[in-house]
Write an enzyme that holds these catalytic residues in place. Sequence first.
Site, short mmCIF file in Angstrom:
data_model
loop_
_atom_site.label_atom_id
_atom_site.label_comp_id
_atom_site.label_asym_id
_atom_site.label_seq_id
_atom_site.Cartn_x
_atom_site.Cartn_y
_atom_site.Cartn_z
N TYR A 102 1.07 -1.12 -0.17
CA TYR A 102 -0.08 -0.15 -0.07
C TYR A 102 0.89 1.28 0.08
O TYR A 102 1.78 1.31 0.81
CB TYR A 102 -1.06 0.19 1.26
CG TYR A 102 -1.61 -1.25 1.49
CD1 TYR A 102 -2.29 -1.90 0.47
CD2 TYR A 102 -1.72 -1.64 3.03
CE1 TYR A 102 -3.15 -2.94 0.73
CE2 TYR A 102 -2.81 -2.53 3.10
CZ TYR A 102 -3.36 -3.45 2.10
OH TYR A 102 -4.25 -4.52 2.39
N CYS A 105 1.55 2.61 3.60
CA CYS A 105 1.93 1.76 4.65
C CYS A 105 3.08 2.26 5.11
O CYS A 105 4.31 2.02 4.59
CB CYS A 105 1.86 0.24 4.03
SG CYS A 105 2.56 -0.88 5.17
N PHE A 107 5.07 0.24 7.05
CA PHE A 107 6.00 -0.93 6.74
C PHE A 107 6.47 -1.15 5.53
O PHE A 107 7.52 -1.54 5.21
CB PHE A 107 5.33 -2.11 7.19
CG PHE A 107 4.87 -2.32 8.83
CD1 PHE A 107 5.92 -2.33 9.63
CD2 PHE A 107 3.49 -2.11 9.17
CE1 PHE A 107 5.67 -2.13 11.07
CE2 PHE A 107 3.38 -1.95 10.58
CZ PHE A 107 4.53 -2.18 11.51
N CYS A 108 5.47 -0.76 4.40
CA CYS A 108 6.27 -0.94 2.92
C CYS A 108 7.01 0.29 2.74
O CYS A 108 8.05 0.01 1.95
CB CYS A 108 4.88 -0.62 2.25
SG CYS A 108 3.65 -2.01 2.42
#
Length: 327
Positions: A102, A105, A107-108
């Site tokens: 995403y 996001c 974490f991404c």
Amino acid sequence: MNRAVGISSLRRAAIAASVIASTASSPAAAHNQRALYSGFASSTKSNWLSKLFVDQIKSPAVAGTLLFSVAASSLVQDAAHAKEPVREGAKGFPKDVVLYQYEACPFCNKVKAFLDYYSIPYKVVEVNPISKKEIKWSEYKKVPILTVDGEKLVNSSDIIATLFERIDAEKATGSSEDDDEEKEWLGWVDNHLVHVLSPNIYRTTGEALESFDYITTHGNFSFMERVVAKYAGASAMYFVAKKLKKRHNITDERKALYDSAETWVDALKGRDFLGGIKPNLADLAVFGVLRPIRHLRSGKDMVDNTRIGEWYARMEEAVGECCRIKE
């Protein structure tokens, strides 16, 4: 570009020293020297340097030496802040990297910060946050998912650890006080900082909708998919954020965010980066999770109300251009 700036500094020093040597005996020498000192010192944007040159330096020889010394130091510092490219074809260099993500996001973005800093090209597949049809092939239904030469890697921290070991095994297996500090702050990112972000990003319905604006321009989605994803996603995350706020005992979202930013700046202890003159994995992790909020209302408030802005700007320069392969 950094090297060009450093060379330019050396060139200015050479010109300044040459003029000092040729005019030292003239009545106008003092005036010329002051002008040169002021011009060079201004180019370094350093008040102490300007004062040193203008008020204290009397000897042309000393002046020339100092000018060269400062210029050389500037060149070394610029080189130190350069990103860490991994040579294509080198052992462990990933050849085919695809990130399922995403866009907003944290974490991404942590994974992307690592890939960008180490100059690893990667393709991106934007996942629909509602249907997740792009990752139906995977039993693991969270993002990020990274495929590296056909191998599936999951969980941002595990992805980064695996890649780092492949491209720099010596550092990955090392053990020192610096490594312990790095591991401590990597844990802080996953166990504290990320939990502060959602209650801030989705604090109000307006902020929740703002955070899902990316869905209108990213991903290969139909018009109806975009509308559903934006409004359904924002509504869902607004209520999720309220639960997270309660779970993590957060009473004031912005205060928690500001306190976290200040805690990180304190951890630097006056260094440019936690890693010293270059970012380490903890720097990249903090930068990565903060990057998607930087231009949202919460991120702007954080930069305006804490000391983190200077470190963030240094990280932007160090990480450099995005290595995403545009298709």
